[in-house]
Enzyme design. Structure first.
Site, mmCIF file in Angstrom:
data_model
loop_
_atom_site.group_PDB
_atom_site.id
_atom_site.type_symbol
_atom_site.label_atom_id
_atom_site.label_comp_id
_atom_site.label_asym_id
_atom_site.label_seq_id
_atom_site.Cartn_x
_atom_site.Cartn_y
_atom_site.Cartn_z
ATOM 1 N N GLY A 16 2.356 5.307 7.837
ATOM 2 C CA GLY A 16 2.542 4.620 9.115
ATOM 3 C C GLY A 16 2.357 3.122 8.969
ATOM 4 O O GLY A 16 1.728 2.472 9.809
ATOM 5 N N ASN A 18 4.559 0.689 9.086
ATOM 6 C CA ASN A 18 5.539 -0.223 9.691
ATOM 7 C C ASN A 18 4.993 -0.913 10.935
ATOM 8 O O ASN A 18 5.624 -1.817 11.470
ATOM 9 C CB ASN A 18 6.839 0.507 10.039
ATOM 10 C CG ASN A 18 6.609 1.645 11.000
ATOM 11 O OD1 ASN A 18 6.160 2.714 10.589
ATOM 12 N ND2 ASN A 18 6.881 1.430 12.282
ATOM 13 N N GLY A 20 1.170 -1.734 13.589
ATOM 14 C CA GLY A 20 -0.252 -1.602 13.888
ATOM 15 C C GLY A 20 -1.170 -1.769 12.683
ATOM 16 O O GLY A 20 -0.960 -2.623 11.816
ATOM 17 N N GLY A 22 -1.611 0.132 10.162
ATOM 18 C CA GLY A 22 -0.994 0.477 8.876
ATOM 19 C C GLY A 22 -0.281 -0.725 8.277
ATOM 20 O O GLY A 22 -0.403 -1.008 7.072
ATOM 21 N N SER A 146 -10.945 8.379 15.155
ATOM 22 C CA SER A 146 -11.006 7.637 16.415
ATOM 23 C C SER A 146 -12.347 7.909 17.065
ATOM 24 O O SER A 146 -12.933 8.984 16.860
ATOM 25 C CB SER A 146 -9.891 8.122 17.353
ATOM 26 O OG SER A 146 -10.140 7.685 18.677
ATOM 27 N N TYR A 171 -5.442 15.087 21.484
ATOM 28 C CA TYR A 171 -5.603 13.937 20.575
ATOM 29 C C TYR A 171 -7.016 13.939 19.979
ATOM 30 O O TYR A 171 -7.189 13.783 18.758
ATOM 31 C CB TYR A 171 -5.356 12.633 21.351
ATOM 32 C CG TYR A 171 -5.518 11.377 20.518
ATOM 33 C CD1 TYR A 171 -4.650 11.078 19.467
ATOM 34 C CD2 TYR A 171 -6.554 10.471 20.784
ATOM 35 C CE1 TYR A 171 -4.809 9.918 18.711
ATOM 36 C CE2 TYR A 171 -6.708 9.312 20.023
ATOM 37 C CZ TYR A 171 -5.834 9.042 18.988
ATOM 38 O OH TYR A 171 -5.990 7.896 18.233
HETATM 39 N N1 LIG Z 1 -5.079 1.516 18.402
HETATM 40 C C1 LIG Z 1 -6.235 2.079 18.681
HETATM 41 O O1 LIG Z 1 -7.002 1.638 19.534
HETATM 42 C C2 LIG Z 1 -6.643 3.315 17.941
HETATM 43 C C3 LIG Z 1 -7.855 3.917 18.299
HETATM 44 C C4 LIG Z 1 -8.292 5.009 17.572
HETATM 45 C C5 LIG Z 1 -7.546 5.477 16.509
HETATM 46 N N2 LIG Z 1 -6.347 4.892 16.202
HETATM 47 C C6 LIG Z 1 -5.599 5.446 15.074
HETATM 48 O O2 LIG Z 1 -5.111 4.407 14.259
HETATM 49 C C7 LIG Z 1 -3.946 4.864 13.536
HETATM 50 C C8 LIG Z 1 -2.862 3.813 13.573
HETATM 51 O O3 LIG Z 1 -2.421 3.664 14.886
HETATM 52 P P1 LIG Z 1 -2.042 2.252 15.516
HETATM 53 O O4 LIG Z 1 -3.032 1.967 16.562
HETATM 54 O O5 LIG Z 1 -1.793 1.253 14.449
HETATM 55 O O6 LIG Z 1 -0.686 2.622 16.274
HETATM 56 P P2 LIG Z 1 0.852 2.325 15.951
HETATM 57 O O7 LIG Z 1 1.102 0.875 15.902
HETATM 58 O O8 LIG Z 1 1.595 3.146 16.944
HETATM 59 O O9 LIG Z 1 1.032 2.912 14.505
HETATM 60 C C9 LIG Z 1 1.156 4.269 14.266
HETATM 61 C C10 LIG Z 1 1.988 4.426 13.033
HETATM 62 O O10 LIG Z 1 2.086 5.824 12.734
HETATM 63 C C11 LIG Z 1 3.454 6.100 12.483
HETATM 64 N N3 LIG Z 1 3.794 7.491 12.695
HETATM 65 C C12 LIG Z 1 3.736 8.220 13.829
HETATM 66 N N4 LIG Z 1 4.176 9.460 13.611
HETATM 67 C C13 LIG Z 1 4.521 9.511 12.302
HETATM 68 C C14 LIG Z 1 5.073 10.523 11.477
HETATM 69 N N5 LIG Z 1 5.360 11.731 11.963
HETATM 70 N N6 LIG Z 1 5.296 10.242 10.183
HETATM 71 C C15 LIG Z 1 5.026 9.016 9.672
HETATM 72 N N7 LIG Z 1 4.530 8.018 10.411
HETATM 73 C C16 LIG Z 1 4.284 8.268 11.721
HETATM 74 C C17 LIG Z 1 4.204 5.191 13.424
HETATM 75 O O11 LIG Z 1 5.562 5.106 13.063
HETATM 76 P P3 LIG Z 1 6.697 4.733 14.169
HETATM 77 O O12 LIG Z 1 6.616 3.257 14.366
HETATM 78 O O13 LIG Z 1 7.947 5.197 13.515
HETATM 79 O O14 LIG Z 1 6.351 5.494 15.412
HETATM 80 C C18 LIG Z 1 3.428 3.912 13.212
HETATM 81 O O15 LIG Z 1 3.829 3.278 12.028
HETATM 82 C C19 LIG Z 1 -3.580 6.197 14.164
HETATM 83 O O16 LIG Z 1 -4.036 7.245 13.333
HETATM 84 C C20 LIG Z 1 -4.348 6.210 15.470
HETATM 85 O O17 LIG Z 1 -4.647 7.521 15.915
HETATM 86 C C21 LIG Z 1 -5.887 3.822 16.889
#
Ligand SMILES: NC(=O)c1ccc[n+]([C@@H]2O[C@H](COP(=O)([O-])OP(=O)(O)OC[C@H]3O[C@@H](n4cnc5c(N)ncnc54)[C@H](OP(=O)(O)O)[C@@H]3O)[C@@H](O)[C@H]2O)c1
Length: 305
Positions: A16, A18, A20, A22, A146, A171
């Site tokens: 992931g 691309n 956030g 990641g 999380s 979730y």
């Molecule tokens: N942001 C927060 O406050 C928060 C809080 C707690 C935990 N988290 C965790 O942090 C991690 C990163 O999330 P983020 O906040 O950076 O959100 P994000 O910007 O939405 O990033 C999520 C990433 O996961 C990818 N993804 C989703 N489904 C996938 C799949 N089936 N195969 C491969 N890649 C996939 C997305 O790709 P696409 O762009 O193609 O959708 C995107 O690159 C997640 O595990 C999330 O649960 C975040």
């Protein structure tokens, strides 16, 4: 700001990557000299992210590859390609995730989408990449959980949430599963004397696409203006939000089996600190039971060596 130590000569996979946390993790690791495999489900988005990182670090070694973690055949293909290349893998960052689609969605393998994406896929990926992680000197797996894992429970009688789907509880279950998995992997590595660490992290409340992706997952959600304001005040940008994951992945002081997250405002923001594992994730019995269930569901199991 946390300083990522040099990663020269290291091979890293970030799922992931691309957007956030990641993308930020890939940027910082590549900036520190690692060769980063950006494992993404939409290669075009991965290429855009790669160009953005190259604009910061023109010499960065970045390799965009397709991986849909919610699809076990894609996980297998991705892992087999890496295994065929036989290069030791220093770091795996299980970062990809989805949050709370308003309606229950089922993955191609028939699992509830969050359980599939956030837990079963990373579980299968990690186990299949173990030979490469173990071939590295001091290999590491960092898994993104999380803070909502604290309110989660593993509903063994309804793991796929078929009977009662509540988006945030599904979730929370998937993120609790991540935490149980990360700790159990650390125990397995310790018991088997592997040169491998497994560490969990969470980003607190970080402003990324995750907070807005609900709409693209099947239903628009309009927030009142006051809520948006409060959310902004109690959240942080992606740079600080990625630090717990980077710390778990690279700090020489990080401990296997531990959990890292932001230290201020009830863990929503702030500098990285060691986080108390919530009660729901403290029992070894739950972790071993979940591990067995995951092996059965994914068809990927630990070798007996
Ligand atoms: N942001 C927060 O406050 C928060 C809080 C707690 C935990 N988290 C965790 O942090 C991690 C990163 O999330 P983020 O906040 O950076 O959100 P994000 O910007 O939405 O990033 C999520 C990433 O996961 C990818 N993804 C989703 N489904 C996938 C799949 N089936 N195969 C491969 N890649 C996939 C997305 O790709 P696409 O762009 O193609 O959708 C995107 O690159 C997640 O595990 C999330 O649960 C975040």
């Amino acid at each position: 700001m946390y300083n990522v130590p040099t990663q020269q000569g290291k091979l890293v996979v970030v799922t992931g990557s691309n957007s956030g946390t990641g993308k930020e993790a890939a940027r910082r690791l590549a900036g520190a000299g690692a060769h980063v495999i950006m494992a993404v489900r939409t290669p075009a988005k991965g290429e855009d992210a790669k160009q953005e990182i190259l604009s910061h670090y023109p010499d960065a070694q970045l390799d965009v590859r397709h991986l849909d973690v919610a699809d076990l055949s894609s996980v297998k293909m991705f892992a087999e390609t890496l295994l065929a290349e036989s290069r030791p893998l220093d770091l795996l960052l299980n970062n990809a995730g989805v949050m709370a689609p308003p309606q229950r969605i089922v993955s191609v393998d028939g699992f509830e989408l969050q359980f599939a994406t956030n837990f079963l896929g990373p579980f299968a990926l990690t186990l299949q990449l173990l030979p490469l992680l173990r071939a590295a000197k001091a290999g590491r797996v960092a898994t993104m959980s999380s803070s909502v894992a604290a309110v989660g429970s593993i509903r063994y009688h309804d793991l796929q949430r078929e009977r009662h789907y509540v988006p945030y509880l599904a979730y929370a279950q998937s993120k609790l599963a991540d935490l149980l998995f990360a700790q159990q992997l650390a125990r397995v590595a310790h018991q088997r004397h592997w040169d491998l660490m497994s560490i969990a992290a969470h980003p607190g409340f970080t402003r990324t696409n995750l907070l807005t992706a609900g709409a693209s997952l099947g239903g628009g959600r309009q927030r009142p203006a006051w809520m948006t304001k409060v959310m902004h005040l109690a959240s942080q940008g992606v740079v600080p939000g990625t630090e717990p994951l980077l710390y778990a992945a690279t700090s020489p002081d990080a401990l296997s089996g531990a959990y890292y997250g932001p230290g201020r405002l009830f863990g929503l923001v702030g500098p990285t600190t060691l986080v108390r594992v919530p009660r729901s994730a403290r029992h070894d019995g739950d972790a071993t039971r979940l591990w067995s269930v995951a092996e059965e569901l994914t068809g990927v199991a630990l070798d007996n060596d």
